[in-house]
Write an enzyme that holds these catalytic residues in place. Structure first.
Site, PDB file in Angstrom:
ATOM      1  N   ARG A 234       0.846  -1.189   0.000  1.00 12.93           N
ATOM      2  CA  ARG A 234       0.000   0.000   0.000  1.00 12.93           C
ATOM      3  C   ARG A 234       0.882   1.241   0.000  1.00 12.93           C
ATOM      4  O   ARG A 234       1.904   1.294   0.712  1.00 12.93           O
ATOM      5  CB  ARG A 234      -0.899   0.035   1.245  1.00 12.93           C
ATOM      6  CG  ARG A 234      -2.149  -0.814   1.138  1.00 12.93           C
ATOM      7  CD  ARG A 234      -3.100  -0.262   0.068  1.00 12.93           C
ATOM      8  NE  ARG A 234      -4.303  -1.055  -0.071  1.00 12.93           N
ATOM      9  CZ  ARG A 234      -4.464  -2.085  -0.903  1.00 12.93           C
ATOM     10  NH1 ARG A 234      -3.466  -2.486  -1.674  1.00 12.93           N
ATOM     11  NH2 ARG A 234      -5.618  -2.709  -0.987  1.00 12.93           N
ATOM     12  N   GLU A 263      -4.003   7.589  -5.077  1.00 14.07           N
ATOM     13  CA  GLU A 263      -4.340   6.842  -6.301  1.00 14.07           C
ATOM     14  C   GLU A 263      -5.695   7.311  -6.796  1.00 14.07           C
ATOM     15  O   GLU A 263      -6.562   7.610  -5.974  1.00 14.07           O
ATOM     16  CB  GLU A 263      -4.378   5.344  -6.000  1.00 14.07           C
ATOM     17  CG  GLU A 263      -2.997   4.785  -5.715  1.00 14.07           C
ATOM     18  CD  GLU A 263      -2.991   3.263  -5.475  1.00 14.07           C
ATOM     19  OE1 GLU A 263      -3.964   2.587  -5.860  1.00 14.07           O
ATOM     20  OE2 GLU A 263      -2.012   2.785  -4.894  1.00 14.07           O
ATOM     21  N   HIS A 281      -0.911  -0.074  -9.755  1.00 10.25           N
ATOM     22  CA  HIS A 281      -1.634  -0.980  -8.837  1.00 10.25           C
ATOM     23  C   HIS A 281      -2.102  -2.249  -9.576  1.00 10.25           C
ATOM     24  O   HIS A 281      -3.285  -2.560  -9.657  1.00 10.25           O
ATOM     25  CB  HIS A 281      -2.832  -0.246  -8.207  1.00 10.25           C
ATOM     26  CG  HIS A 281      -3.257  -0.841  -6.895  1.00 10.25           C
ATOM     27  ND1 HIS A 281      -3.694  -0.085  -5.841  1.00 10.25           N
ATOM     28  CD2 HIS A 281      -3.324  -2.117  -6.463  1.00 10.25           C
ATOM     29  CE1 HIS A 281      -4.013  -0.868  -4.818  1.00 10.25           C
ATOM     30  NE2 HIS A 281      -3.787  -2.109  -5.191  1.00 10.25           N
TER      31      HIS A 281
HETATM   32  P1  NAD Z   1      -1.698 -10.402   5.639  1.00 13.98           P
HETATM   33  O1  NAD Z   1      -2.675  -9.842   6.586  1.00 13.98           O
HETATM   34  O2  NAD Z   1      -1.751 -11.845   5.292  1.00 13.98           O
HETATM   35  O3  NAD Z   1      -0.220 -10.070   6.144  1.00 13.98           O
HETATM   36  C1  NAD Z   1       0.154  -8.856   6.684  1.00 13.98           C
HETATM   37  C2  NAD Z   1       1.260  -9.107   7.683  1.00 13.98           C
HETATM   38  O4  NAD Z   1       1.727  -7.856   8.145  1.00 13.98           O
HETATM   39  C3  NAD Z   1       0.788  -9.866   8.917  1.00 13.98           C
HETATM   40  O5  NAD Z   1       1.575 -11.022   9.133  1.00 13.98           O
HETATM   41  C4  NAD Z   1       0.941  -8.869  10.038  1.00 13.98           C
HETATM   42  O6  NAD Z   1       1.300  -9.473  11.261  1.00 13.98           O
HETATM   43  C5  NAD Z   1       2.038  -7.985   9.518  1.00 13.98           C
HETATM   44  N1  NAD Z   1       2.070  -6.681  10.146  1.00 13.98           N
HETATM   45  C6  NAD Z   1       1.040  -5.901  10.550  1.00 13.98           C
HETATM   46  N2  NAD Z   1       1.482  -4.768  11.115  1.00 13.98           N
HETATM   47  C7  NAD Z   1       2.841  -4.828  11.063  1.00 13.98           C
HETATM   48  C8  NAD Z   1       3.870  -3.960  11.490  1.00 13.98           C
HETATM   49  N3  NAD Z   1       3.588  -2.798  12.082  1.00 13.98           N
HETATM   50  N4  NAD Z   1       5.148  -4.332  11.284  1.00 13.98           N
HETATM   51  C9  NAD Z   1       5.443  -5.508  10.680  1.00 13.98           C
HETATM   52  N5  NAD Z   1       4.511  -6.382  10.268  1.00 13.98           N
HETATM   53  C10 NAD Z   1       3.222  -6.040  10.452  1.00 13.98           C
HETATM   54  O7  NAD Z   1      -1.828  -9.504   4.318  1.00 13.98           O
HETATM   55  P2  NAD Z   1      -1.417  -9.916   2.854  1.00 13.98           P
HETATM   56  O8  NAD Z   1      -2.561 -10.644   2.201  1.00 13.98           O
HETATM   57  O9  NAD Z   1      -0.092 -10.554   2.852  1.00 13.98           O
HETATM   58  O10 NAD Z   1      -1.327  -8.456   2.171  1.00 13.98           O
HETATM   59  C11 NAD Z   1      -0.236  -7.619   2.430  1.00 13.98           C
HETATM   60  C12 NAD Z   1      -0.454  -6.249   1.794  1.00 13.98           C
HETATM   61  O11 NAD Z   1      -0.531  -6.369   0.376  1.00 13.98           O
HETATM   62  C13 NAD Z   1      -1.731  -5.528   2.207  1.00 13.98           C
HETATM   63  O12 NAD Z   1      -1.466  -4.168   2.383  1.00 13.98           O
HETATM   64  C14 NAD Z   1      -2.642  -5.717   1.008  1.00 13.98           C
HETATM   65  O13 NAD Z   1      -3.619  -4.714   0.929  1.00 13.98           O
HETATM   66  C15 NAD Z   1      -1.648  -5.604  -0.100  1.00 13.98           C
HETATM   67  N6  NAD Z   1      -2.052  -6.152  -1.395  1.00 13.98           N
HETATM   68  C16 NAD Z   1      -1.707  -5.430  -2.496  1.00 13.98           C
HETATM   69  C17 NAD Z   1      -2.026  -5.909  -3.736  1.00 13.98           C
HETATM   70  C18 NAD Z   1      -1.688  -5.117  -4.958  1.00 13.98           C
HETATM   71  O14 NAD Z   1      -2.440  -5.177  -5.915  1.00 13.98           O
HETATM   72  N7  NAD Z   1      -0.626  -4.404  -4.965  1.00 13.98           N
HETATM   73  C19 NAD Z   1      -2.689  -7.146  -3.867  1.00 13.98           C
HETATM   74  C20 NAD Z   1      -3.002  -7.860  -2.721  1.00 13.98           C
HETATM   75  C21 NAD Z   1      -2.669  -7.343  -1.483  1.00 13.98           C
HETATM   76  C1  MLT Z   2      -5.878  -5.817  -2.860  1.00 13.93           C
HETATM   77  O1  MLT Z   2      -5.788  -5.318  -1.751  1.00 13.93           O
HETATM   78  O2  MLT Z   2      -6.470  -6.883  -3.072  1.00 13.93           O
HETATM   79  C2  MLT Z   2      -5.186  -5.152  -3.979  1.00 13.93           C
HETATM   80  O3  MLT Z   2      -4.971  -3.836  -3.729  1.00 13.93           O
HETATM   81  C3  MLT Z   2      -5.701  -5.438  -5.316  1.00 13.93           C
HETATM   82  C4  MLT Z   2      -6.981  -4.801  -5.757  1.00 13.93           C
HETATM   83  O4  MLT Z   2      -7.572  -4.006  -5.071  1.00 13.93           O
HETATM   84  O5  MLT Z   2      -7.401  -5.139  -6.833  1.00 13.93           O
END
Ligand code: NAD
Ligand code: MLT
Length: 531
Positions: A234, A263, A281
């Site tokens: 993010r 964004e 994104h």
């Molecule tokens: P998740 O909840 O499985 O994992 C997040 C991890 O972060 C957890 O293990 C948690 O303990 C840890 N965490 C929380 N606060 C923390 C801190 N202060 N310091 C260190 N670690 C900390 O989430 P995920 O499914 O792995 O997703 C991770 C990120 O990716 C999210 O922000 C999600 O929105 C983003 N994401 C982005 C896209 C994209 O299109 N770019 C797609 C999917 C997810």
């Molecule tokens: C997500 O959190 O799943 C990603 O940002 C991807 C999306 O929104 O499509």
């Protein structure tokens, strides 16, 4: 024609998801709808499906007077005010596992293309210049990658980078040591420690108050000179202002970015650097992930509108798929037990004690309490109470809730739920379990032992414990065309007041209940319970 429930889709989801929704709902596909129009029409919809751009805040939820569910086609819910949704009883469901692989692969793609200057060289060559000098990159082999957040995506990135022969270190204060071991990551106790050791840093935490700008100018001072960074989680987890300064000073060697503080990002100053690779994104934008996300969110929205338990509800206790399947019948049992109180008693409740016993307590039992409270409050609050807001409403009404788990049940049943519901001068005690067919069964009421399926109608009758009571009562029921499905007679001591709990096939009208009360030996007006 039956009036279908309506779903508004404010950002594009896959055709496979749309097809599922259309089977059961009226679908309004309005990709890119303006905020103003969304606010104007939201009151017409039962469900809203969004991705990461639509802001779901109090203003929108307040206007969505018929809204029951917000489906987030994706993972992060930082664009949704989940607390507000909970307060208004709106279910928020997301698809946390559906795009994990794609996001992990995109993170690695950004890492590789930024450290090898792929995008920059691509532009050069296509522009007609053959040159190699400016594009010399670095290897991953033998280097150290620091992963911040070892959750779903972070852990996948870890296992994949191991294949490049990298040393993986990680900082995540919220997970067990076992998880670090499982993914071959060396645990770091602080972010500072991770920054000091890492050649490459990739962040994978949610964005929240704690993580916003968690890597800022001051933090970056701990990093190695020329450190290379990736943010596919993010925007703002690594502060953009700090990235700019780091690129200028050479502290940051390269950056791979998929997400931005604002964004859609159009004139972001980071875009002018050749050693920064940017994508709009796209982390979840693969055909595979979007198909999974679309289908998954469609299924969940449909389930939520049917009033069923939805697997990935953000504003409910989290349960894994298997755990949910196992607990579902207990959740039904708990909800049905909760519904008994106000069908029998009208006094306000001061306290509820719930005791869960047996092997089922190895699972998360919070959902059973939520279901009990939903069942309890439904007769007095109708559809205003649901799984999402039941606990909050109970607390607002001043109800004290106590829960206890016992590994084994003291009764002859393996797993039991015991509920003690107190009002100012009395209490109702109930014990329930599951039948062999895993159907909800009431096995005790105020210390009377019984066994009644909690379905359809049950007549609760108090009578003197002597001969010639049961026969005439059953005959009178028959005279009124009421068929008995099954019947239990229970007493505590011989000659005392005993009770009959009779499952009947149809509703017994109030006039009939009054007539039944007049029969000899019946000590109170029979009560009819409905499930
Ligand atoms: P998740 O909840 O499985 O994992 C997040 C991890 O972060 C957890 O293990 C948690 O303990 C840890 N965490 C929380 N606060 C923390 C801190 N202060 N310091 C260190 N670690 C900390 O989430 P995920 O499914 O792995 O997703 C991770 C990120 O990716 C999210 O922000 C999600 O929105 C983003 N994401 C982005 C896209 C994209 O299109 N770019 C797609 C999917 C997810
Ligand atoms: C997500 O959190 O799943 C990603 O940002 C991807 C999306 O929104 O499509």
């Amino acid at each position: 024609m039956e009036n279908l429930k309506k779903v508004l889709i404010s950002e594009k989801i896959a055709d496979e998801g749309l097809a599922l929704l259309k089977k059961e709902l009226e679908v309004d596909n309005r990709d890119g709808i303006s905020r103003a129009e969304l606010l104007e029409i939201i009151d017409q919809y039962d469900a809203l499906i969004v991705r990461s751009v639509t802001k779901v805040d109090e203003e929108l939820i307040k206007r969505g007077t018929h809204l029951k569910v917000v489906g987030r086609a994706g993972n992060g819910v930082d664009n949704i005010d989940v607390d507000v949704c909970t307060r208004y009883g709106v279910v928020v469901a997301n698809t946390p596992d559906s795009n994990t692989i794609s996001a992990a692969e995109q993170s690695i793609s950004l890492l590789l293309s930024s450290i090898r200057n792929t995008a920059w060289a691509n532009g050069f060559l296509k522009g007609g210049t053959w040159d190699r000098k400016p594009f010399r990159g670095v290897e991953l082999y033998g280097k150290t990658v620091g992963i911040v957040g070892l959750g779903r995506i972070g852990s996948m990135v870890a296992t994949r980078l191991k294949a490049f022969n990298m040393k993986v270190i990680a900082y995540d204060p919220y997970i067990s040591d076992e998880r670090f071991e499982r993914y071959g990551a060396e645990k770091k106790e602080s972010l500072e420690e991770l920054l000091r050791e890492a050649d490459f840093i990739t962040v994978h935490t949610p964005r929240n108050e704690e993580t916003m700008h968690m890597i800022d100018e001051k933090m970056l001072e701990f990093a190695k000179d020329g450190v290379r960074i990736v943010n596919c989680a993010r925007g703002g987890i690594i502060k953009e202002e700090a990235i700019l300064k780091g690129l200028e000073s050479g502290k940051i060697g390269s950056a791979g970015l998929d997400v931005y503080e604002e964004e859609p990002a159009r004139n972001n100053p980071l875009f002018k650097y050749n050693n920064v690779v940017v994508t709009p994104h796209l982390g979840a934008d693969t055909f595979e992930a979007q198909k999974r996300v679309g289908e998954n969110i469609a299924e969940q929205v449909i389930m939520a509108l049917r009033g069923e338990i939805v697997p990935n509800v953000v504003n409910l206790p989290t349960m894994l798929g298997e755990e949910l399947e196992y607990l579902k019948p207990y959740i039904m049992l708990s909800e049905k037990m909760g519904s008994i109180y106000y069908q029998l008693v009208r006094n306000p409740i001061s306290r509820v004690e719930l005791i869960y016993s047996g092997p089922m307590t190895r699972n998360e039992t919070e959902m059973l309490t939520v279901a009990f409270l939903k069942g309890l409050l439904h007769p007095v609050m109708d559809d205003k109470v649901n799984y999402v807001n039941a606990k909050l409403i109970a607390e607002e009404r001043g109800l004290k809730i106590y829960e206890r788990k016992e590994e084994t049940s003291s009764r002859r049943y393996k797993n039991t739920i015991e509920a003690r519901i107190f009002n100012h001068d009395s209490n109702l005690n109930l014990v329930g379990t599951l039948s062999r067919a895993r159907q909800p069964l009431l096995v005790e009421i105020n210390d009377y032992e019984t066994e009644n399926n909690l379905e359809g109608y049950i007549l609760l009758v108090e009578n003197e414990d002597r001969p010639r009571i049961i026969g005439p009562f059953a005959t009178a029921l028959g005279d009124h065309g009421v068929n008995i499905a099954s019947m239990k007679v229970a007493r505590k001591t011989k000659g005392d007041i005993s009770i009959m709990l009779i499952n009947v096939d149809n509703k017994v009208e109030d006039e009939v209940l009054k007539e039944l009360e007049k029969l000899e030996g019946i000590t109170a007006k029979p009560k009819l319970l409905h499930f």
